[in-house]
Design a protein around this motif. Structure first.
Motif: not given
Length: 181
Positions: A51-52, A69-70, A85-86, A91-93
């Motif tokens: 994660i970031p 949804y997003q 996800l945002s 946006p981050c993976t």
């Protein structure tokens, strides 16, 4: 104290994680059926969790994400899944090993799983009286997950967290219900 030489606890935890893997695989292949969405809680400090840094600083031990949804790029492998996800419109993976999962829920159908804090790697000794020496990983005596303490874990996504009704009515599967009294 009886010894579990076959490793039932480990087998059960692997099977429960397989349920999550299959649910995510179905959504990755064809999207969510109407109304469905997932709350996934994982240990953010586990090895293999990607994660970031700003999320790791904000959620150093445990994090809950909402996939509804997003989201994009949901990919499911044998040992982990990744999803974009945002967070704050950025946006981050995230990549999460299945072994890091703590809870999984689909509130639309009142389904939830409480997973062991750490999957056993071998046979587990269980007292002959059926009592468990493992913690309930944040749940109450009945196996229902407790709300996270402030700053410990939060629901993240464009979706609102579940209402108290949704959280309290979810069916959580725990091992305690299968143990002898």
């Amino acid at each position: 104290m009886a010894k579990d030489f076959l490793g039932y606890e480990r087998m059960l935890q692997e099977a429960l994680r397989g349920v999550v893997r299959e649910a995510l695989s179905k959504v990755a292949a064809s999207g969510f059926p109407p109304g469905h969405h997932f709350y996934i809680t994982f240990r953010s400090d586990d090895p293999g969790v990607e994660i970031p840094d700003f999320l790791r600083a904000q959620y150093p031990h445990e994090m809950t994400i909402v996939i509804q949804y997003q989201y994009s790029g949901l990919e499911v492998g044998a040992e982990s899944f990744s999803v974009s996800l945002s967070f704050n419109k950025m946006p981050c993976t995230l990549t999460v090993p299945f072994a890091s999962l703590v809870r999984f829920a689909d509130p639309s159908v009142d389904f939830g799983l409480q997973l062991a804090a750490s999957p056993p790697v071998g046979p587990v000794a269980v007292p002959a009286d059926g009592a468990s020496d493992s913690s309930n990983a944040g749940g109450d005596a009945g196996g229902t997950p407790k709300p996270a303490k402030s700053g410990e874990s939060k629901h993240l996504s464009g979706a609102a967290p579940p209402s108290e009704n949704e959280e309290s009515s979810a069916k959580v599967v725990t091992l305690d219900s299968f143990r002898k009294s």
